[in-house]
Each structure stands twice: as structure tokens, then as C-alpha cells.
Design a protein around this motif. Structure first.
Motif, PDB file in Angstrom:
ATOM      1  N   TYR A  94      46.770  45.432  34.703  1.00  0.00           N
ATOM      2  CA  TYR A  94      47.037  45.670  36.116  1.00  0.00           C
ATOM      3  C   TYR A  94      45.751  45.918  36.890  1.00  0.00           C
ATOM      4  CZ  TYR A  94      51.894  46.483  34.696  1.00  0.00           C
ATOM      5  OH  TYR A  94      53.155  46.362  34.188  1.00  0.00           O
ATOM      6  N   CYS A  95      45.709  45.376  38.075  1.00  0.00           N
ATOM      7  CA  CYS A  95      44.637  45.624  39.020  1.00  0.00           C
ATOM      8  C   CYS A  95      45.010  46.805  39.902  1.00  0.00           C
ATOM      9  CB  CYS A  95      44.420  44.368  39.868  1.00  0.00           C
ATOM     10  SG  CYS A  95      43.212  44.505  41.191  1.00  0.00           S
ATOM     11  N   ASN A  96      44.035  47.631  40.235  1.00  0.00           N
ATOM     12  CA  ASN A  96      44.261  48.781  41.097  1.00  0.00           C
ATOM     13  C   ASN A  96      43.097  48.930  42.064  1.00  0.00           C
ATOM     14  OD1 ASN A  96      43.826  51.970  41.541  1.00  0.00           O
ATOM     15  ND2 ASN A  96      46.010  51.515  41.300  1.00  0.00           N
ATOM     16  N   ALA A  97      43.400  49.325  43.297  1.00  0.00           N
ATOM     17  CA  ALA A  97      42.343  49.465  44.286  1.00  0.00           C
ATOM     18  C   ALA A  97      42.764  50.397  45.404  1.00  0.00           C
ATOM     19  CB  ALA A  97      41.967  48.102  44.869  1.00  0.00           C
ATOM     20  N   TYR A 109      46.562  51.395  44.927  1.00  0.00           N
ATOM     21  CA  TYR A 109      47.501  50.296  45.126  1.00  0.00           C
ATOM     22  C   TYR A 109      47.480  49.363  43.931  1.00  0.00           C
ATOM     23  CZ  TYR A 109      50.085  46.968  48.054  1.00  0.00           C
ATOM     24  OH  TYR A 109      51.036  46.145  48.593  1.00  0.00           O
ATOM     25  N   TRP A 110      48.654  48.961  43.485  1.00  0.00           N
ATOM     26  CA  TRP A 110      48.784  48.188  42.249  1.00  0.00           C
ATOM     27  C   TRP A 110      49.119  46.726  42.474  1.00  0.00           C
ATOM     28  CZ3 TRP A 110      47.331  50.349  37.810  1.00  0.00           C
ATOM     29  CH2 TRP A 110      47.365  51.744  37.695  1.00  0.00           C
ATOM     30  N   GLY A 111      48.586  45.880  41.602  1.00  0.00           N
ATOM     31  CA  GLY A 111      49.056  44.517  41.482  1.00  0.00           C
ATOM     32  C   GLY A 111      50.263  44.467  40.565  1.00  0.00           C
ATOM     33  N   GLN A 112      50.811  43.277  40.371  1.00  0.00           N
ATOM     34  CA  GLN A 112      52.017  43.142  39.572  1.00  0.00           C
ATOM     35  C   GLN A 112      51.747  42.987  38.086  1.00  0.00           C
ATOM     36  OE1 GLN A 112      53.957  39.652  41.143  1.00  0.00           O
ATOM     37  NE2 GLN A 112      52.659  38.244  39.997  1.00  0.00           N
ATOM     38  N   GLY A 113      50.521  42.698  37.713  1.00  0.00           N
ATOM     39  CA  GLY A 113      50.137  42.622  36.320  1.00  0.00           C
ATOM     40  C   GLY A 113      50.106  41.208  35.777  1.00  0.00           C
ATOM     41  N   THR A 114      49.314  41.020  34.733  1.00  0.00           N
ATOM     42  CA  THR A 114      49.254  39.752  34.020  1.00  0.00           C
ATOM     43  C   THR A 114      49.230  40.036  32.521  1.00  0.00           C
ATOM     44  OG1 THR A 114      48.045  37.642  33.820  1.00  0.00           O
ATOM     45  CG2 THR A 114      46.713  39.627  34.108  1.00  0.00           C
TER      46      THR A 114
END
Length: 120
Positions: A94-97, A109-114
Motif C-alpha cells: 500500500y502507498c500512503n501519503a 491517505y491510503w491507496g488501494q494496494g497492489t
């Protein structure tokens, strides 16, 4: 308006490499700290690596020497180069920023993941 989208995951053999990307889109004025997290099946989400707006980095001990986090501020994009992958690296990444957009802060804030799967 704002979203983080991860890409680059997939199936790879032990010892192989993958490069993940996290692209921020929308009306983004600024991005502060960013990071990669991962969550294996049945496990807690854990920190993988972080990078500040100035490029300072930190890594979890489990990935030091194998993973490299980077960012391109002009493109609002963060990357994670993963080398010497091990089966225990298998997880959703997951990406977070922290994002500034439309006069608001979107904190952690989170992305949906890969999905990254390391298996022979």
C-alpha cells in the motif's frame, strides 16, 4: 478528487525483482511524507519504507539492502524498487501519503494496494 494508485505488483520467483509505483492524482498542491506499507494474509499492516519531501529515507530492517524507495515530486509519484525478493515479502503493498489538496490536508491517505507474490 484525490487518489493514490499503486501499480507494478505481480508474481515473481524468489530472488527476482519488481518495481512498484504510486501515482497521486487530482488537484494536489503538496505532498509531504510518503511511505510504503504491506500486509500479508492474516497479518497486521507493517511499515516497509518512508521518504520525506526532501528525500530522506528509512527502511524496515527486513528490507534494508534489498528495497529502495524514491520519489519524483514533479510527477507526484513514489517508487519502490524491490530486489532479491523472498517468499516472506508476499503481501499487498500500500502507498500512503500526506496530501494538501483543495485547501485541506489528507493525512495518512491510503491507496488501494497492489499484490506482490513471491513464489516458485
Amino acid at each position: 478528487q484525490v487518489q493514490l494508485v499503486e501499480s507494478g505488483g505481480g508474481l515473481v520467483q524468489p530472488g527476482g525483482s519488481l518495481r512498484l509505483s504510486c501515482a497521486a492524482s487530482g488537484s494536489i498542491f503538496s505532498i509531504n511524507d510518503m511511505g510504503w506499507y504491506r500486509q500479508a494474509s492474516g497479518k497486521e499492516r507493517e511499515l516497509v519504507a518512508t521518504i520525506t519531501s526532501g528525500g530522506s529515507t528509512n527502511y524496515a530492517d527486513s528490507v534494508k539492502g534489498r528495497f529502495t524507495i524514491s520519489r519524483d515530486n514533479a510527477k507526484n509519484t513514489m517508487y519502490l524498487q524491490m530486489n532479491s525478493l523472498k517468499p516472506e515479502d508476499t503481501a499487498v503493498y500500500y502507498c500512503n501519503a500526506d496530501l494538501w489538496s483543495s485547501e485541506k490536508w489528507y493525512l495518512h491517505y491510503w491507496g488501494q494496494g497492489t499484490q506482490v507474490t513471491v513464489s516458485s
